[in-house]
Design a protein around this motif. Structure first.
Motif, short mmCIF file in Angstrom:
data_model
loop_
_atom_site.label_atom_id
_atom_site.label_comp_id
_atom_site.label_asym_id
_atom_site.label_seq_id
_atom_site.Cartn_x
_atom_site.Cartn_y
_atom_site.Cartn_z
N ARG A 147 0.63 -1.16 0.00
CA ARG A 147 -0.09 0.32 -0.04
C ARG A 147 0.87 1.28 0.21
N LEU A 148 0.27 2.67 -0.33
CA LEU A 148 1.38 3.90 0.24
C LEU A 148 0.56 3.96 0.62
N THR A 149 1.03 4.94 1.79
CA THR A 149 1.31 6.01 3.17
C THR A 149 2.41 6.78 3.10
N HIS A 150 2.25 7.76 4.09
CA HIS A 150 2.96 8.33 4.61
C HIS A 150 3.93 8.31 5.48
N GLY A 151 5.47 9.15 5.20
CA GLY A 151 6.41 8.46 5.92
C GLY A 151 7.52 8.44 5.23
N TYR A 152 9.06 8.08 5.59
CA TYR A 152 10.05 8.37 5.00
C TYR A 152 10.61 7.19 5.00
N PRO A 153 11.39 7.41 3.21
CA PRO A 153 12.51 6.69 2.90
C PRO A 153 13.85 6.05 3.90
N ALA A 154 14.68 5.14 4.11
CA ALA A 154 15.87 5.20 4.53
C ALA A 154 16.52 3.62 3.77
N ILE A 155 18.33 3.85 4.60
CA ILE A 155 18.88 2.92 3.89
C ILE A 155 19.67 2.74 4.58
N THR A 156 20.50 1.21 4.48
CA THR A 156 21.43 1.27 4.97
C THR A 156 22.27 -0.12 4.75
N ALA A 157 24.17 0.72 4.97
CA ALA A 157 24.60 -0.93 4.68
C ALA A 157 25.17 -1.52 5.44
N THR A 158 25.04 -2.68 5.74
CA THR A 158 25.32 -3.34 7.01
C THR A 158 26.54 -4.55 6.59
N ILE A 159 27.83 -4.40 7.16
CA ILE A 159 28.13 -4.96 7.52
C ILE A 159 27.74 -6.51 8.64
N VAL A 160 27.63 -8.06 7.30
CA VAL A 160 26.51 -8.67 8.03
C VAL A 160 28.43 -10.39 8.72
N ASN A 161 28.94 -9.99 7.82
CA ASN A 161 30.07 -11.03 8.06
C ASN A 161 30.54 -10.82 9.84
N THR A 162 30.04 -10.09 10.26
CA THR A 162 30.79 -10.15 11.48
C THR A 162 30.05 -10.35 12.56
N LYS A 163 30.86 -10.60 14.02
CA LYS A 163 29.94 -11.61 15.26
C LYS A 163 28.16 -10.01 15.48
N VAL A 164 29.17 -9.08 15.82
CA VAL A 164 28.53 -7.06 15.80
C VAL A 164 28.21 -7.20 14.68
N ALA A 165 26.46 -7.26 13.68
CA ALA A 165 26.77 -6.71 12.54
C ALA A 165 26.94 -4.71 12.78
N VAL A 166 26.99 -4.28 12.06
CA VAL A 166 27.96 -2.67 11.90
C VAL A 166 27.08 -1.84 10.56
N THR A 167 27.47 -0.75 10.61
CA THR A 167 26.89 0.11 10.06
C THR A 167 27.74 0.78 8.46
N SER A 168 28.26 0.93 8.34
CA SER A 168 29.39 1.55 6.45
C SER A 168 27.98 2.25 6.20
N TYR A 169 26.86 2.93 6.52
CA TYR A 169 26.16 3.59 5.31
C TYR A 169 24.74 3.54 5.80
N ALA A 170 24.25 4.79 6.81
CA ALA A 170 23.05 5.21 6.39
C ALA A 170 22.26 6.27 6.44
N ASN A 171 21.87 6.26 6.44
CA ASN A 171 20.38 8.10 5.72
C ASN A 171 19.06 7.89 6.23
N TRP A 172 19.05 8.48 6.71
CA TRP A 172 17.14 8.83 6.94
C TRP A 172 17.02 10.08 5.70
#
Length: 441
Positions: A147-172
């Motif tokens: 469906r279509l609704t009001h809101g905000y797009p976001a994007i993240t790039a996450t390193i997923v082959n480490t024990k603690v997943a961490v962010t290499s890019y994020a934006n709202w």
């Protein structure tokens, strides 16, 4: 703090939580301009964990009352959100520095980075700055469609082959603000930023069908990195290499997928709803290229014989052996960690969609802090002693049944219980309940 109050806090691991938090966010506190801003940053993170929400009044409610009442704390957080001495870019930069520390500590052979756009829903926010119309698939409407609704797009790039997943890019971001160019540009920035942060590592980007785009293939190729994306456009025309005739021939991708010869069969473990099952997966692969280009690509077809479903992946990594094909498939499966992370940030975890500030800049600051708070939960699950983690989970509601799933939710509930209890006890100590008002005469 009063000695008696300290003795009360000693019954709960609040000091250990604070120490872990302070150590993890040191890249953030080291670049904030003064001590007061650093203290409020720690208070915000504890408040997000304790309140399990990014609402500022909920965050302020989780603070000790030795520094002032809830409203005074809330005002200091509001001032922090609009402080002009730093911006959301500083918070995101600290996220990336924390990621670099984690990678340096774990030293993986190469980095698997999941890039994924997501839409956050704000259905009643019709006049807030930058609110956009977004496409939302969960939860669907009654007919099961998005469906279509009001809101905000976001994007993240996450390193997923480490024990603690961490962010290499994020934006709202917002489709309506002046700094917005396009969503494809955001994805391109995620690629480029990740490569800048980790120049000494080979990066393998993994993504869902939204990244099945010739421009994305070229962007990653130009960066001399690798990608594994799920194919969406099976109707495209491609060139396939004929080994016998040693020439490229034009075919429809769907036809090639339908007749691919299987070259390997594996039993692969899948886990869903806390239960594991072994599925029989048959692999087939072949080399292609996009017409009018010289870049060679590979198609990996994985047919699940158990559930009768098919996965088609496209990659620029040469599939020269069964081992490489299985490695590519396993790396793409790691992409689900970013989806679990979004679910934890978005739904029953930290409820990032409940932000109640009115500017995009403040939303970005809260988004960065929610991502940091989520990381702290995973850091505790990995780095604390197992008995300590079990204690927190039991406090959070773990039943000790064989069917229990020891994910981040019990841990978050336990951390919230510790923080809320300590703050409640501090309030009761500083402001005793007026029992005398119940006496007669």
């Amino acid at each position: 703090m009063n000695i008696a109050l300290q003795s009360i806090f000693a019954k709960f691991p609040i000091r250990q939580i604070q120490a872990t938090l302070q150590e993890h966010i040191m890249p953030l506190t080291s670049i904030l301009p003064d001590k007061r801003l650093r203290r409020i940053a720690e208070l915000i993170l504890l408040g997000i964990l304790g309140g399990q929400a990014p609402v500022i009044t909920e965050i302020a409610r989780q603070s000790t009352k030795d520094k002032g009442e809830t409203w005074a704390v809330a005002k200091s957080i509001y001032r922090w959100m609009e402080n002009e001495r730093f911006d959301s870019g500083v918070l995101f930069d600290s996220l990336y520095r924390i990621g670099q520390q984690v990678v340096a500590m774990e030293q993986p052979e190469y980095l698997v980075v999941a890039v994924d756009p997501v839409n956050f829903e704000k259905p009643y926010a019709k006049v807030v700055e930058g609110v956009s119309v977004v496409h939302k698939a969960t939860p669907p409407v009654l007919n099961g469609k998005a469906r279509l609704t009001h809101g905000y797009p976001a994007i993240t790039a996450t390193i997923v082959n480490t024990k603690v997943a961490v962010t290499s890019y994020a934006n709202w971001f917002s489709y309506k603000t002046k700094d917005f160019v396009s969503q494809n540009k955001e994805i391109e920035q995620a690629f480029e930023q990740t490569c800048r942060l980790y120049p000494d590592y080979q990066v393998r980007f993994v993504g869902d069908s939204g990244l099945d785009d010739q421009k994305m293939f070229a962007q990653v190729g130009d960066l001399q990195e690798e990608f594994v994306f799920r194919v969406c456009h099976l109707e495209r025309i491609v060139e396939v290499y004929n080994e016998r005739l040693q020439r490229w021939e034009t075919e429809k991708l769907q036809d090639l997928v339908n007749c691919v010869p299987y070259q390997a069969t594996f039993e692969i473990l899948f886990t869903h709803a806390g239960k594991g099952r072994l599925d029989t997966i048959q692999f087939g692969w072949f080399k292609i290229r996009i017409p009018d280009t010289e870049r060679e690509l590979w198609i990996l077809v994985a047919d699940d014989q158990t559930l009768n479903r098919q996965l088609v992946l496209i990659t620029n990594l040469p599939l020269t052996s069964t081992q490489v094909a299985q490695e590519v498939y396993n790396d793409w499966r790691l992409r689900t960690r970013i989806e679990h992370g979004y679910r934890f940030d978005q739904e029953q975890g930290l409820d990032v969609e409940d932000v109640r500030v009115h500017t995009v800049e403040k939303m970005r600051r809260l988004f960065a802090m929610v991502l940091l708070a989520a990381q702290i939960v995973f850091v505790i699950s990995v780095r604390w002693p197992p008995k300590a983690v079990l204690w927190i989970r039991q406090l959070g509601g773990k039943l000790n049944n064989p069917s229990d799933r020891d994910g981040p939710y019990w841990l978050l509930h336990g951390l919230a219980a510790v923080i809320t209890t300590c703050m409640s006890l501090s309030f009761a100590f500083l402001h005793p309940f007026p029992f005398q008002e119940f006496s007669c005469g």
